[in-house]
Design a protein around this motif. Structure first.
Motif, PDB file in Angstrom:
ATOM      1  N   LYS A   7      49.154  33.560  40.883  1.00  0.00           N
ATOM      2  CA  LYS A   7      49.314  34.951  40.443  1.00  0.00           C
ATOM      3  C   LYS A   7      48.481  35.302  39.223  1.00  0.00           C
ATOM      4  N   GLU A   8      48.146  34.293  38.417  1.00  0.00           N
ATOM      5  CA  GLU A   8      47.307  34.515  37.234  1.00  0.00           C
ATOM      6  C   GLU A   8      45.824  34.384  37.565  1.00  0.00           C
ATOM      7  N   GLN A   9      45.488  34.287  38.851  1.00  0.00           N
ATOM      8  CA  GLN A   9      44.117  34.141  39.353  1.00  0.00           C
ATOM      9  C   GLN A   9      43.481  32.816  38.952  1.00  0.00           C
ATOM     10  N   LYS A  10      44.307  31.820  38.708  1.00  0.00           N
ATOM     11  CA  LYS A  10      43.819  30.469  38.411  1.00  0.00           C
ATOM     12  C   LYS A  10      43.633  29.731  39.736  1.00  0.00           C
TER      13      LYS A  10
END
Length: 160
Positions: free
Chosen positions: A64-67
């Motif tokens: 969700k944090e684009q990691k």
């Protein structure tokens, strides 16, 4: 009554939570898609489209944090089709297949809007099969092939 609830939690809920948190074992997802060369620079596949053998693609899953949490590369076969096995469930992540490179010297520019394809890599979505299919992705030819103008005009006429 409390004892029944406790037994229910231990026997049913705990194993379900443990299996959902673990990576898949046994049956991997079989991801498949095609890579093409847009010979007419039309932005979509036409009858003049060719498929690219030995093109490289990559599956990327992000949280969700684009990691980036998962990445796997694959290569197309002689028909321009790639097959990638993914051994993990990625239900909590967003997964895309992205173009990496083309071995065709005059068809190496990724087509904007067709350079990635979203894929669903989870068993918890109602899809019974382990096969997953991605939309075709494409590179654009540097120079438009002769005959493309006629082909595109005929496609526009069919639309009317």
């Amino acid at each position: 009554m409390a004892r029944v609830v406790l037994i229910l939690a231990v026997c049913v809920l705990l194993p379900a939570l443990i299996s959902a948190a673990r990576p898949m074992s046994g049956r991997p997802f079989r991801l498949q898609g095609k890579v093409y060369c847009d010979t007419c620079r039309a932005g979509f596949e036409t009858s003049a489209t060719t498929y690219i053998p030995r093109a490289k693609v990559r599956v990327e899953c992000k949280d969700k944090e684009q990691k980036l949490v998962y990445s796997m590369e694959g290569t197309t076969d002689s028909t321009g089709t790639y097959h990638i096995l993914v051994n993990e469930d990625h239900g909590e992540e967003t997964c895309d297949v992205v173009l990496v490179s083309s071995p065709v010297g005059d068809c190496m520019t990724a087509d904007p809007g067709r350079e990635r394809a979203r894929v669903v890599l989870t068993s918890y979505n109602g899809i019974a099969s382990d096969n997953r299919f991605a939309n075709a992705m494409g590179f654009m030819k540097d120079e438009i092939l002769s005959g493309c103008t006629t082909l595109l005009q005929s496609l526009m006429e069919e639309e009317d």
